[in-house]
Design a protein around this motif. Structure first.
Motif, PDB file in Angstrom:
ATOM      1  N   ILE A 195       2.248   9.403   9.246  1.00 54.41           N
ATOM      2  CA  ILE A 195       1.194   8.458   8.849  1.00 54.41           C
ATOM      3  C   ILE A 195       1.724   7.030   8.954  1.00 54.41           C
ATOM      4  N   ASP A 196       0.828   6.077   8.664  1.00 50.47           N
ATOM      5  CA  ASP A 196       1.171   4.651   8.632  1.00 50.47           C
ATOM      6  C   ASP A 196       1.731   4.153   9.964  1.00 50.47           C
ATOM      7  N   PRO A 197       1.049   4.443  11.067  1.00 57.28           N
ATOM      8  CA  PRO A 197       1.596   4.012  12.357  1.00 57.28           C
ATOM      9  C   PRO A 197       1.517   2.501  12.519  1.00 57.28           C
ATOM     10  N   GLU A 219       7.535   4.111   3.722  1.00 61.57           N
ATOM     11  CA  GLU A 219       6.204   4.205   4.341  1.00 61.57           C
ATOM     12  C   GLU A 219       5.777   2.819   4.807  1.00 61.57           C
ATOM     13  N   ALA A 220       4.603   2.766   5.427  1.00 59.35           N
ATOM     14  CA  ALA A 220       3.991   1.490   5.812  1.00 59.35           C
ATOM     15  C   ALA A 220       4.939   0.619   6.620  1.00 59.35           C
ATOM     16  N   PRO A 221       5.616   1.153   7.627  1.00 61.56           N
ATOM     17  CA  PRO A 221       6.533   0.299   8.394  1.00 61.56           C
ATOM     18  C   PRO A 221       5.755  -0.696   9.251  1.00 61.56           C
ATOM     19  N   GLY A 267      -9.340   0.606  -7.697  1.00 61.33           N
ATOM     20  CA  GLY A 267      -8.531   1.024  -6.559  1.00 61.33           C
ATOM     21  C   GLY A 267      -7.410   0.031  -6.310  1.00 61.33           C
ATOM     22  N   ARG A 268      -6.765   0.172  -5.185  1.00 61.62           N
ATOM     23  CA  ARG A 268      -5.662  -0.700  -4.790  1.00 61.62           C
ATOM     24  C   ARG A 268      -6.256  -1.857  -3.987  1.00 61.62           C
ATOM     25  N   GLU A 269      -6.020  -3.075  -4.499  1.00 58.47           N
ATOM     26  CA  GLU A 269      -6.700  -4.271  -3.999  1.00 58.47           C
ATOM     27  C   GLU A 269      -5.745  -5.148  -3.196  1.00 58.47           C
TER      28      GLU A 269
END
Ligand code: 6LW
Length: 508
Positions: A131-133, A180-182, A272-274
């Motif tokens: 994930i997180d491409p 994550e999130a690279p 949620g995440r803002e």
């Protein structure tokens, strides 16, 4: 109709700059314009695209995945499944979006000349795993795709073909959860690899490493994590999943996700995440992130708020729904139309209820901790109403049903599912209403984050609150998942007409 963005004056701006469930932000600059994409999970259309000229004021201009051929969410797509984190880039004059559909087609790449859309059909990426491409181009035009766990592979962004082995660039910060999130950037003499670590809850943080080539080796920043609010009582928590961008004056800024827990201990977040904004300085070739707070010094350029303030009320007098309206998994035009009764949104039930992910639902993100949602409902041919939805197992709703002449409030909290109150009303259209009142000052640690009052309005506008429910049970800390509350209209039997929907912020 525009979603609400941050308020900003010449001396300050407020965080989050994009309130409500707009998580996993990825940002790019094209000339004087900034564009930002977010994850969207089980909602359709997917991947909201927002625009700004000053990094503070944002307007949603569309959704990248607004066609079933782009966004296939199977019938069993659960809440918080579907579309995970995207990366949005502008390269060679085109906008490119890479994103993962964890409930269907895996990693996909889309392109557009106008980020407001239309976006292309998907380019499938069978060789991209995880994930997180992220996508980044080096000096000779080679495209590198990096994914969570910080694996990297060479990618042809035109065909989706990958080349060579998937190499591991960096194992992240020792002892921290999987990176994550690279995001990979060429800045000055170095290539920088930005990651999230610690998981997207209270342990979330941002770390970075640098190398001389896009394939490493990478040395971690001695100051990692360069941003985290873990183990603090800061009002903004879960900070992470960041992306870097240069401001109009060449200074550097970071967008990232964060949450604003309310109520007593441990604090419950419901929006949620803002997306938040914070400045970044470079010292000895490493980024130093400024202090992230709810009120920030204004950036050193004129703020450029949108020409028109966001309208509160939608009269559904356009052929197409505004881009901030979302449905669950899909939006069949035969079940959801503004053409059947001009000036109304008609929802035709297809058997699901709010306990399912295929209920006919059209909603907008709750963006304020205190707010009011109202809608004029004609359920003469069915049953439907107004819901505060977190997921199919956590929602409060007020519905009207012509057959029984009743207005009733339902509450679903995990295994509990009950009618909380009901009241006969006069035949004909009725205004259903939800008032959300946040708890700002906490005296009792057992206090929830807000009170959710549901009911209807008498013809003279008097609010008849049939129930006032503790909002903690519609929070991510209780329900889990990656989304935030969505306030919306639904139909569970026959056809229901919604003449208008009004969303009124009751706090900044
Ligand atoms: C996102 C990933 C994550 O893709 O959650 O916890 C996923 N970390 O970065 C959904 O937001």
């Amino acid at each position: 109709m525009k979603v609400t963005s941050a308020s900003g004056t010449e001396s300050s701006f407020s965080n989050p700059v994009i309130p409500g469930f707009y998580p996993d932000p990825s940002i790019c600059r094209a000339g004087d314009d900034y564009y930002l994409a977010c994850s969207s999970f089980e909602y359709f259309p997917g991947v909201p695209i927002l625009h700004s000229r000053d990094l503070v004021h944002w307007t949603q201009i569309g959704n990248a995945l607004d066609r079933p051929s782009q966004l296939r969410l199977p019938p069993d797509t659960p809440s918080s499944g579907g579309i995970y984190a995207p990366t949005l880039r502008h390269h060679d004059g085109r906008f490119r979006l890479i994103v993962t559909n964890v409930s269907g087609d895996g990693n996909l790449l889309f392109t557009a000349t106008d980020p407001a859309g239309p976006w292309s059909e998907p380019i499938r990426l069978p060789g991209v795993h995880g994930i997180d491409p992220d996508i980044a181009w080096d000096e000779d035009g080679t495209c590198w795709c990096t994914t969570a766990g910080v694996g990297q592979i060479r990618l042809d962004p035109h065909t989706g073909e990958t080349y060579g082995e998937r190499r591991r660039l960096w194992s992240g910060v020792p002892g921290a959860k999987a990176p994550e999130a690279p995001h990979l950037y060429r800045i000055g003499d170095h290539w920088y690899l930005l990651i999230a670590e610690g998981g997207t809850e209270r342990g979330h943080g941002v770390s970075i490493a640098r190398g001389r080539t896009p394939t490493g080796p990478f040395e971690p920043c001695p100051a990692n994590p360069i941003l985290s609010h873990r183990s603090t009582d800061h009002p903004i928590q879960n900070t992470g999943h960041a992306d870097l961008v240069q401001g109009p004056d060449g200074s550097w800024w970071m967008v990232l996700l964060g949450v604003r827990p309310g109520g007593g201990t441990p604090g419950w977040h419901v929006l949620g995440r803002e997306t938040h904004l914070v400045p970044v300085e470079w010292v000895d070739g490493w980024p130093v992130v400024g202090e992230l707070s709810t009120v920030m010094p204004a950036p050193p350029w004129p703020l450029r708020p949108p020409a028109a303030a966001p309208e509160r009320r939608d009269d559904f007098d356009a052929n197409e729904l505004a881009p901030h309206w979302v449905s669950l998994r899909d939006r069949p035009t035969e079940n959801c139309t503004t053409k059947e009764r001009p000036g109304s949104l008609t929802l035709r039930a297809r058997g699901g209820s709010l306990d399912d992910t295929d209920v006919l639902f059209v909603g907008r993100r709750q963006q304020h901790r205190s707010c009011r949602a109202r809608t004029l409902v004609d359920a003469a041919q069915g049953r439907g109403g107004l819901a505060v939805r977190l997921d199919e197992s956590h929602h409060y709703s007020v519905e009207t049903e012509a057959a029984t002449g009743q207005v009733r409030v339902r509450a679903r909290i995990g295994p509990l599912n009950t009618v909380v109150a009901s009241r006969p009303v006069s035949p004909g259209p009725v205004v259903l209403r939800v008032d959300v009142t946040s708890v700002d000052t906490v005296n009792d640690p057992r206090t929830g984050p807000d009170l959710v009052s549901l009911g209807f309005e008498e013809p003279d506008g008097t609010f008849v609150a049939l129930a006032s429910l503790d909002g903690r049970y519609l929070s991510t800390e209780v329900a889990g998942g990656f989304t935030g509350r969505v306030l919306g209209m639904f139909a569970t039997a026959g056809s229901v007409h919604f003449d208008w929907f009004d969303y009124e912020p009751l706090d900044a």
